[in-house]
Design an enzyme around this catalytic site. Structure first.
Site, mmCIF file in Angstrom:
data_model
loop_
_atom_site.group_PDB
_atom_site.id
_atom_site.type_symbol
_atom_site.label_atom_id
_atom_site.label_comp_id
_atom_site.label_asym_id
_atom_site.label_seq_id
_atom_site.Cartn_x
_atom_site.Cartn_y
_atom_site.Cartn_z
ATOM 1 N N ARG A 154 -95.364 -3.426 34.261
ATOM 2 C CA ARG A 154 -94.209 -3.711 35.131
ATOM 3 C C ARG A 154 -92.929 -3.868 34.305
ATOM 4 N NH1 ARG A 154 -98.587 -7.224 37.734
ATOM 5 N NH2 ARG A 154 -98.417 -8.190 35.694
ATOM 6 N N ARG A 232 -95.907 -11.324 23.469
ATOM 7 C CA ARG A 232 -96.468 -12.566 22.939
ATOM 8 C C ARG A 232 -96.498 -12.475 21.409
ATOM 9 N NH1 ARG A 232 -95.479 -14.661 27.042
ATOM 10 N NH2 ARG A 232 -96.842 -15.645 28.550
ATOM 11 N N GLU A 261 -95.411 -21.384 19.146
ATOM 12 C CA GLU A 261 -94.124 -21.888 19.659
ATOM 13 C C GLU A 261 -94.180 -23.398 19.901
ATOM 14 O OE1 GLU A 261 -93.360 -19.476 23.108
ATOM 15 O OE2 GLU A 261 -93.325 -17.648 21.920
ATOM 16 N N HIS A 279 -87.907 -17.679 23.025
ATOM 17 C CA HIS A 279 -88.671 -17.353 24.244
ATOM 18 C C HIS A 279 -87.803 -17.524 25.500
ATOM 19 C CE1 HIS A 279 -93.031 -17.086 25.899
ATOM 20 N NE2 HIS A 279 -92.182 -16.541 26.756
#
Ligand code: NDP
Length: 324
Positions: A154, A232, A261, A279
């Protein structure tokens, strides 16, 4: 009066989710996904959950009446989906509502990485334009480049359509060739990396994608190559990337996501040919609100109409068993 459905919210989530849930459900909040934090009464009664972060097997095991875990974000790697599927619990995520926002951010990160706009702004703000003159020409340009998208799902599709507008030809690698796209397919990531000089990673965190962007792929990308990762951190071999940027194996990299993270490898912070963002690819108020609404809408649809809106492929249940 019948008791309202009890929904668990472990850890931090956008408050809009909680506000929406409070309109129809009894919300139980705990600090993190730790079953020891639940009272026996709540543990027995909780039927749904909303989570942004982790939801592990131990918590799932503690909740015998749990039917749905609505996860915030399109990546749902924080939820133990195998444990949920084994119990017949439906997991939902928030696909599509963030495609354009994340694709915009990927393009922004690409331009910043190639044209060094953050460094140019720092030059101006530090008074160096006045003191030292023009900012140095950027050695890299988007002109004449070809892009490879690792993960044409997507979001990958939304990135590809933007690249088309920039006049940049697009190729891609996925496990299955798509018949519905005009882009060149490469059956291996290495072949894709060798054929392009921008590699954009937008694959999910799965056992198969772990550290797949490694020294071999970076060598294939080559000395003019630019790596962008908005998927990721898990997908990239950090040590190999730091070495490749330091010794010129590739030219530059832009990362929005990291292995651990919010910790970022110190080696990355010292590399001048690296652009780093914390992020933030989906992090606008409008898009995070749309994601929050889809979390709440999944729970409302399930408990009030017997339907899941966006179940993940591992738990593809659309309708609740029995009368809704
Ligand atoms: P989709 O499921 O729509 O697309 C995933 C794509 O990756 C598909 O084309 C799939 O193709 C491909 N893929 C999956 N596994 C592999 C593999 N082993 N090798 C090659 N290709 C693979 O997901 P979205 O586009 O909606 O989102 C992608 C990911 O982006 C999310 O899972 C999330 O982790 C990350 N993300 C990051 C954000 C950020 O803030 N930085 C925001 C939003 C998402 P195929 O199945 O044919 O292999």
């Amino acid at each position: 009066m019948t008791e309202k459905v009890r929904i668990l919210v472990p850890g931090v989530i956008r408050e809009r989710v909680v506000d929406r849930l409070n309109e129809r459900f009894t919300v139980v909040r705990i600090e993190r996904d730790d079953p020891a934090l639940l009272s026996p009464e709540d543990a027995a009664a909780i039927a749904g959950a909303a989570v942004s972060g982790t939801f592990g097997a131990a918590l799932i095991e503690r909740l015998p009446a749990l039917e749905m875990i609505a996860s915030f974000g399109v990546g749902y790697d924080g939820v133990d989906v195998t444990a949920a599927a084994a119990r017949g619990i439906v997991v939902t995520n928030t696909p599509d509502v963030l495609n354009d926002e994340v694709a915009d951010a990927a393009i922004g990160l690409l331009i910043n990485t190639v044209r060094r706009l953050p460094q140019a702004e720092a030059w101006l703000r530090e008074g160096r334009w006045v003191g030292e003159g023009a900012f140095p020409l950027s050695p890299l340009s988007l002109r004449g480049r070809r892009a490879g998208i690792y993960g044409l799902g997507r979001i990958g599709m939304a990135i590809a359509s933007r690249l088309k507008g920039f006049g940049i030809p697009v190729a891609y690698h996925t496990r299955r060739r798509r018949e519905d796209v005009p882009y060149l397919y490469y059956p291996s990531l290495e072949e894709l990396a060798a054929a392009v000089d921008i590699l954009i990673a937008i694959v999910p965190k799965t056992a198969e994608t772990h550290r797949t962007v490694d020294a071999r792929i970076l060598r294939a990308l080559g000395p003019n190559g630019v790596l962008i990762n908005v998927g990721r951190g898990w997908t990239v071999d950090d040590e190999a990337l730091a070495a490749a940027l330091a010794d010129g194996t590739i030219a530059a990299a832009g990362l929005d996501v990291f292995h651990d993270e919010p910790n970022v490898p110190p080696a990355f912070l010292d590399l001048p040919n690296m652009t780093l963002t914390p992020h933030v690819a989906s992090a606008s108020v409008v898009t995070r609100n749309a994601m929050a609404d889809l979390v709440a809408d999944n729970l409302v649809a399930w408990f009030e109409r017997g339907a899941a809106l966006t179940p993940v492929p591992e738990t593809p249940v659309m309708r609740r068993a029995g009368p809704a």
